[in-house]
Scaffold this motif. Structure first.
Motif, short mmCIF file in Angstrom:
data_model
loop_
_atom_site.label_atom_id
_atom_site.label_comp_id
_atom_site.label_asym_id
_atom_site.label_seq_id
_atom_site.Cartn_x
_atom_site.Cartn_y
_atom_site.Cartn_z
N HIS A 180 29.01 -1.94 16.47
CA HIS A 180 28.82 -1.38 17.81
C HIS A 180 27.82 -2.17 18.65
O HIS A 180 27.84 -2.10 19.87
CB HIS A 180 28.36 0.08 17.70
CG HIS A 180 29.16 0.86 16.72
ND1 HIS A 180 30.41 1.35 17.02
CD2 HIS A 180 28.93 1.17 15.41
CE1 HIS A 180 30.90 1.95 15.94
NE2 HIS A 180 30.03 1.86 14.97
N ALA A 181 26.90 -2.88 18.00
CA ALA A 181 25.84 -3.60 18.72
C ALA A 181 25.64 -4.97 18.06
O ALA A 181 24.65 -5.20 17.37
CB ALA A 181 24.54 -2.80 18.70
N PRO A 182 26.60 -5.90 18.27
CA PRO A 182 26.56 -7.17 17.53
C PRO A 182 25.30 -8.00 17.82
O PRO A 182 24.81 -8.69 16.92
CB PRO A 182 27.81 -7.91 18.01
CG PRO A 182 28.67 -6.91 18.69
CD PRO A 182 27.79 -5.78 19.12
N PHE A 183 24.76 -7.92 19.03
CA PHE A 183 23.56 -8.72 19.31
C PHE A 183 22.34 -8.10 18.65
O PHE A 183 21.61 -8.77 17.91
CB PHE A 183 23.33 -8.86 20.83
CG PHE A 183 22.12 -9.70 21.17
CD1 PHE A 183 22.09 -11.06 20.87
CD2 PHE A 183 21.00 -9.13 21.76
CE1 PHE A 183 20.97 -11.85 21.16
CE2 PHE A 183 19.88 -9.90 22.05
CZ PHE A 183 19.87 -11.26 21.76
N MET A 184 22.12 -6.81 18.87
CA MET A 184 20.92 -6.18 18.32
C MET A 184 20.96 -6.17 16.79
O MET A 184 19.97 -6.39 16.12
CB MET A 184 20.77 -4.75 18.84
CG MET A 184 19.48 -4.10 18.39
SD MET A 184 19.05 -2.62 19.32
CE MET A 184 20.01 -1.39 18.48
N SER A 185 22.12 -5.90 16.24
CA SER A 185 22.20 -5.73 14.80
C SER A 185 22.45 -7.05 14.07
O SER A 185 21.97 -7.24 12.95
CB SER A 185 23.31 -4.72 14.49
OG SER A 185 23.39 -4.47 13.12
N GLY A 186 23.19 -7.96 14.70
CA GLY A 186 23.56 -9.18 13.99
C GLY A 186 23.11 -10.47 14.67
O GLY A 186 23.47 -11.56 14.22
N GLY A 187 22.30 -10.33 15.73
CA GLY A 187 21.83 -11.54 16.44
C GLY A 187 22.98 -12.37 17.01
O GLY A 187 22.85 -13.57 17.24
N ILE A 188 24.12 -11.71 17.25
CA ILE A 188 25.32 -12.44 17.70
C ILE A 188 25.30 -12.53 19.23
O ILE A 188 25.41 -11.52 19.92
CB ILE A 188 26.60 -11.73 17.21
CG1 ILE A 188 26.63 -11.72 15.68
CG2 ILE A 188 27.84 -12.39 17.80
CD1 ILE A 188 27.74 -10.87 15.08
N ASN A 189 25.15 -13.76 19.72
CA ASN A 189 25.01 -13.99 21.16
C ASN A 189 26.34 -13.91 21.90
O ASN A 189 26.38 -13.56 23.07
CB ASN A 189 24.43 -15.39 21.37
CG ASN A 189 23.09 -15.31 22.07
OD1 ASN A 189 22.83 -14.41 22.86
ND2 ASN A 189 22.24 -16.26 21.77
N THR A 190 27.42 -14.28 21.22
CA THR A 190 28.73 -14.25 21.88
C THR A 190 28.97 -12.86 22.46
O THR A 190 28.84 -11.87 21.74
CB THR A 190 29.84 -14.57 20.86
OG1 THR A 190 29.58 -15.86 20.33
CG2 THR A 190 31.23 -14.56 21.50
N PRO A 191 29.28 -12.76 23.76
CA PRO A 191 29.51 -11.43 24.34
C PRO A 191 30.64 -10.70 23.63
O PRO A 191 31.60 -11.33 23.16
CB PRO A 191 29.91 -11.75 25.80
CG PRO A 191 29.46 -13.15 26.04
CD PRO A 191 29.45 -13.85 24.72
N VAL A 192 30.51 -9.38 23.57
CA VAL A 192 31.47 -8.56 22.81
C VAL A 192 32.91 -8.85 23.24
O VAL A 192 33.81 -8.95 22.39
CB VAL A 192 31.14 -7.07 23.01
CG1 VAL A 192 32.20 -6.18 22.38
CG2 VAL A 192 29.77 -6.75 22.40
N ALA A 193 33.13 -9.02 24.55
CA ALA A 193 34.49 -9.23 25.04
C ALA A 193 35.11 -10.53 24.49
O ALA A 193 36.33 -10.65 24.41
CB ALA A 193 34.49 -9.26 26.56
N GLU A 194 34.24 -11.49 24.14
CA GLU A 194 34.78 -12.77 23.64
C GLU A 194 34.73 -12.89 22.12
O GLU A 194 35.19 -13.88 21.55
CB GLU A 194 33.95 -13.93 24.24
CG GLU A 194 34.11 -14.08 25.73
CD GLU A 194 32.98 -14.88 26.36
OE1 GLU A 194 32.42 -15.77 25.69
OE2 GLU A 194 32.64 -14.58 27.51
N LEU A 195 34.14 -11.89 21.48
CA LEU A 195 33.95 -11.96 20.03
C LEU A 195 35.24 -11.57 19.31
O LEU A 195 35.76 -10.47 19.52
CB LEU A 195 32.82 -10.99 19.67
CG LEU A 195 32.29 -10.99 18.25
CD1 LEU A 195 31.62 -12.32 17.90
CD2 LEU A 195 31.29 -9.83 18.07
#
Ligand code: BGP
Length: 491
Positions: A180-195
């Motif tokens: 649900h929160a790829p940046f906060m939880s996984g440090g994933i910078n790619t925006p959710v729409a492009e992931l």
């Protein structure tokens, strides 16, 4: 366990925090930036390119300088456990530094000294939503396999420094929240729409392997160490008895349970493999990964519990609710907090039984609490907060923990979330307060940071001193009945 309380002797009572939500001192002692430094509004808004001075977490509640006094207050309540996280960016400011930052390590030595002085057992989270920012920016977080190596370096330092004084460790906070929160939880910078789903599940796979590696290193360092996984615990109820809703609930449950299934059983369950196949997700899983997962399973399962959710297959009935990351469909039978989180004490008994039945591993409730607006008032002994709503919430949840223990569930301990007011993770507010201890700080950053005991402070001290005997099964507290007034028996 005695007649008056179901809680066993040695049950651990305490509270839980995270470095970025309490420490402040975001650029002191050689600390590098973490992803929290670019989330000034929590997870509801996108990250900023660089840190901004309106981020309350830069000072938070200044635990970095006030830890000794705060721990003394926890001791006054009788805590036997305190959960805190280590800020990875205090130890490895750039994520890939060759040597750890001694100032950062020394800070946690001091925290542990203080806990030891008061006889409080530390419970350490290795990674709580605070990946070094450089790891997000340079590697796109856990999408990159290289991050396993950087995490290993960090974990080896932690275990060699603290592994002989910390018995209980958690690897990733709410590891399933990455869905649900790829940046906060996984440090994933790619925006959710492009992931892509493949990228997301590859990142999850890397975290699961890293978690198993941490378990291995912990056990090798000191056989007394107990390593647990940590998941966002959310019972999922079908919205109606329609079998389509029941199946929808099962699927949502599976999406969450997969994380602990891998941690406990050491392999991806069949339903996950099917999901990967059906969605064209092809993961890079090496033979070494498989071996690590299979051989280094966790000693216990820990989880946060704030709410249950409903699930339905009918899009017309999907009335979304604000929630702790998972949102979910509103349950018409439940009241909600001022932030729209539905309140369901009985759900805690449900999930404790579900987890115990599924894994037969000791369970640890490492977060539970009510975020609420508090008013400081003048009491007979000085300022205080009359937080009867918080007392009722915690009482009713703890009564259900007692019921689960009576059901035969092995529960190691219970930590309230935010025993002292702190900065909210989802909204980055101070005004969403959880503590037994009020902290004088407002959402605009003003305030003296003075600590004040609330009414709940004294209530929790009594609960701990009596090992739960002072808890009250209230008639409106949900689902507690004596055997005599049981309305029906499925047995
Ligand atoms: C959990 C997080 C915590 C904490 C808690 C309460 O998801 O592990 O870090 O913050 O929820 O959430 P919030 O602070 O958004 O009210």
């Amino acid at each position: 366990m005695t007649e008056s309380t179901p809680f066993p002797d040695g049950f651990l009572w305490g509270g839980a925090t995270a470095a970025n939500q309490i420490e402040g001192a975001f650029d002191e002692g050689g600390k590098g930036l973490s992803i929290q430094d670019v989330l000034p509004r929590g997870i509801l808004e996108p990250r900023t390119p660089a840190p901004t001075s309106d981020n309350l977490k830069q000072t938070a509640i200044d635990f970095y300088h006030r830890y000794a006094d705060d721990i003394a207050l926890f001791a006054e309540m009788g805590f036997t456990v305190f959960r805190f996280s280590i800020a990875w960016s205090r130890i490895f400011p750039n994520g890939d530094d060759e040597h750890p930052n001694e100032d950062g390590l020394a800070f946690y030595d001091r925290v542990l000294d203080e806990l030891e002085r008061h006889g409080i057992e530390p419970l350490v989270t290795i990674s709580h939503y605070e990946t070094p920012l450089a790891i997000a920016d340079r590697f796109d977080g856990w999408i990159s396999r290289k991050v396993i190596g950087l995490f290993e370096r960090y974990v080896r330092v932690l275990f060699s420094r603290y592994g002989h004084r910390v018995r209980y460790w958690l690897t990733f906070n709410e590891i399933n929240s990455v869905l649900h929160a790829p940046f906060m939880s996984g440090g994933i910078n790619t925006p959710v729409a492009e992931l892509s789903k493949t990228q997301l599940y590859q990142a999850i796979h890397h975290e699961l392997v890293a978690s198993a590696l941490a378990t291995k290193i912990g056990h090798e360092t000191n056989p007394d160490i107990r390593v647990g996984c940590m998941v966002l615990g959310v019972p999922v109820y079908p919205l109606t008895p329609d079998p389509a809703d029941v199946l929808a609930a099962l699927e949502t449950d599976h999406a969450n349970l997969m994380f602990s299934d891998v941690h406990v059983r050491g392999r991806y369950p069949g339903y996950a493999q099917r999901y990967f196949r059906d969605h064209g997700i092809e993961l890079e899983v090496t033979a070494a990964d498989r071996e690590l997962l299979a051989e280094h399973t966790v000693d216990f399962v820990s989880f946060s519990y704030y709410m249950s959710v409903c699930e339905t297959a009918d899009p017309a009935k999907r009335i979304a609710r604000e929630g702790n990351l998972m949102g979910g469909v509103a349950n018409p039978h439940l009241a909600e907090s001022a932030w729209g989180w539905q309140i369901d004490p009985g759900g805690l008994r449900v999930i404790l039984n579900q987890f115990w039945d599924r894994w037969n591993k000791p369970l640890f409730i490492v977060e539970n609490g009510l975020g609420a607006h508090d008013d400081l008032v003048d009491g007979p002994d000085g300022p205080t907060v009359v937080d009867d709503y918080r007392i009722a919430y915690l009482n009713d949840h703890l009564v259900q923990v007692g019921e689960a223990i009576r059901d035969g569930v092995d529960v190691l301990g219970y930590c309230t979330w935010g025993p002292i007011d702190l900065v909210s993770a989802s909204t980055a507010q101070m005004s969403k307060r959880y503590g037994f201890i009020h902290v004088d700080r407002s959402d605009d950053g003003t305030g003296t940071l003075t600590r004040t005991r609330k009414k709940s402070f004294h209530w929790y001290a009594d609960v701990i001193a009596s090992n739960g005997a002072t808890l009250e099964a209230r008639s409106d507290g949900c689902g507690v009945r004596s055997a005599s007034d049981e309305p029906r028996s499925p047995w």
